[in-house]
Design a protein around this motif. Structure first.
Motif, short mmCIF file in Angstrom:
data_model
loop_
_atom_site.label_atom_id
_atom_site.label_comp_id
_atom_site.label_asym_id
_atom_site.label_seq_id
_atom_site.Cartn_x
_atom_site.Cartn_y
_atom_site.Cartn_z
N THR A 73 31.96 41.23 44.52
CA THR A 73 32.76 40.13 45.08
C THR A 73 33.11 40.44 46.53
N ALA A 107 25.94 32.93 44.70
CA ALA A 107 27.39 33.11 44.86
C ALA A 107 27.84 32.69 46.25
N SER A 118 35.83 35.46 46.07
CA SER A 118 34.96 35.11 44.94
C SER A 118 35.51 35.66 43.62
N GLU A 119 36.35 36.68 43.74
CA GLU A 119 37.00 37.26 42.56
C GLU A 119 37.79 36.22 41.75
N GLN A 122 35.45 34.24 39.08
CA GLN A 122 34.62 34.90 38.06
C GLN A 122 34.99 34.35 36.69
N THR A 150 24.51 31.21 36.35
CA THR A 150 25.54 32.18 36.67
C THR A 150 25.09 33.07 37.83
N THR A 154 30.14 42.02 40.41
CA THR A 154 31.09 43.03 39.96
C THR A 154 32.32 42.94 40.86
N GLY A 155 33.45 42.69 40.25
CA GLY A 155 34.71 42.60 41.00
C GLY A 155 35.58 43.79 40.70
N LYS A 159 33.04 42.65 35.60
CA LYS A 159 31.68 42.24 35.97
C LYS A 159 31.46 40.93 35.25
N LEU A 160 31.46 39.83 36.00
CA LEU A 160 31.35 38.52 35.39
C LEU A 160 30.82 37.53 36.42
N GLY A 161 30.10 36.54 35.93
CA GLY A 161 29.46 35.60 36.83
C GLY A 161 30.36 34.47 37.29
N LEU A 162 29.99 33.89 38.45
CA LEU A 162 30.54 32.60 38.85
C LEU A 162 29.64 31.60 38.14
#
Ligand code: NAD
Ligand code: ZN
Length: 359
Positions: A73, A107, A118-119, A122, A150, A154-155, A159-162
């Motif tokens: 992110t 992203a 971007s965090e 997520q 997606t 990794t924030g 670890k998750l997608g937009l």
């Protein structure tokens, strides 16, 4: 609820189709501040592809090293802020590379129009406004990131997608000539991501005729590419791999991944292992969940002389294993699909820790 997903707006497929990019982009150049941002895998710096980029003097070309870490992110926010301050909002973003670059392009296209880090986005449908035009050109095949909705980041926390409809590429160019230079180990690990997507998509409660048809075809292609007398990195197999990757992605989108991907997320988040490699590390030990699939993947490894390390968990502390198990446990959609709606009665943190100890 039934899944209702958006597909890529337009797809070009074929050898040499990279050269179509210039004409495609020209139709979009008058948007926003009238320049394009190219994010290109650093592997291509100084290579022939750099000379073939249709970038104009006003465009920004940014080569990005995707090793050893997956996109973060922080990285997206920093690039967005820098471009916005120096030139404003681009007409579009072009991503040329593997899953990492596909996710960076997706992203950042969203982050030019959505404020803050971007965090904050997520997760599913947290993005508030459509992003800008974005075009993806995969240069290594298997993750399905070129087709998925997606953009995995990794924030600091997860670890998750937009993940939303606007994440999906407006245009993808599939030129199999671009994947010819992938070294054999990466060719195998990344291809195995699509193989594992299909095996996991097929083995769970969300599998259906639609996801099955894509998985079935993708698995057939994977077997032709990786097993038997015609296996290997040939032009014909590269054509097939690009299609297999897309179909594997479409299969899991309409079904779900499972145990291997849950474990893989833990390996990536806590130990920084890359997605496709982490999948292979985990999948080889999941015979009791995916018996035939595990046997076949091992045959593919043998055929291409690629070996995976064993006994890794001996060097991990209980704290590390527990941390990974928590990451994996917090992916309920994967366990629900793989194990069933009563998965919490069958899978605990201790069960997952035992799975990690197999590695
Ligand atoms: P990658 O983009 O990280 O690249 C892997 C390696 O291959 C790098 O060293 C890169 O430089 C090299 N490479 C790329 N193209 C090459 C070429 N033509 N010739 C030689 N070398 C080349 O790899 P990946 O496995 O495609 O992507 C992994 C990423 O994808 C992870 O960050 C993962 O989280 C993400 N992912 C996203 C989705 C999604 O749906 N968005 C799905 C799965 C994985
Ligand atoms: Zn995957």
């Amino acid at each position: 609820m039934h899944k209702n997903f958006k597909n890529i707006d337009k797809v070009v497929f074929g050898r040499g189709s990279f050269s179509e990019m210039e004409g495609i982009l020209e139709q979009k150049r008058n948007e926003n501040a009238r320049f394009f941002l190219y994010v290109v895998d650093n592997y291509f710096k100084g290579k022939d592809l750099e000379k073939r980029l249709p970038a104009k003097p006003e465009d920004i070309v940014r080569f990005i090293d995707v090793d050893p870490h997956e996109p973060t992110t922080e990285q997206i926010d920093a690039l967005r802020d820098e471009v916005m301050v120096t030139k404003g909002i681009p007409a579009g973003v072009v991503g040329i590379g593997g899953g990492s670059i596909m996710d960076i392009a997706k992203a950042i296209s969203l982050m030019f129009t959505n404020e803050g880090s971007s965090e904050l986005y997520q997760g599913l449908n947290l993005i508030k406004k459509p992003g800008i035009y974005h075009l993806g050109v995969p240069t290594i095949s298997g993750t399905g990131a070129e087709v998925s909705m997606t953009a995995v980041l990794t924030g600091p926390v997860k670890k998750l997608g937009l993940k939303c409809d606007w994440t999906v590429f407006n245009q993808v160019i599939l030129d199999p000539e671009l994947i010819a230079s992938v070294p054999v180990d990466k060719w195998l690990y990344t291809g195995m991501d699509t193989y594992i997507h299909c095996i996991e998509s097929e083995n769970g409660i969300l599998n259906n005729a639609y996801s099955h048809a894509f998985a079935d075809q993708s698995l057939k292609l994977c077997r032709e590419i990786y097993l038997g007398g015609n296996a290997g990195q040939t032009p014909e197999n590269d054509d097939k791999l690009m299609v297999a990757s897309m179909m594997g992605g479409l299969s899991l989108t309409y079904s779900e991944v499972g145990v291997c991907h849950a474990l893989s997320y833990g390996l990536s988040k806590i130990l920084g292992e890359k997605h496709c490699y982490a999948n292979c590390l985990a999948f080889q030990h999941l015979e009791d969940y995916y018996g035939e699939g595990v046997r076949e993947l091992k045959q593919m490894l043998v055929q291409h002389n690629v070996t995976l390390p064993q006994g890794l968990s001996k060097t991990w502390s209980d704290e590390t294993i527990t941390a990974m198990a928590h990451v994996a446990y917090n992916l309920p959609h994967m366990w629900n699909h793989a194990i069933g709606t009563d998965w919490k009665e069958k899978v605990t943190i201790d069960t997952i820790k035992d799975l990690y100890r197999r590695l």
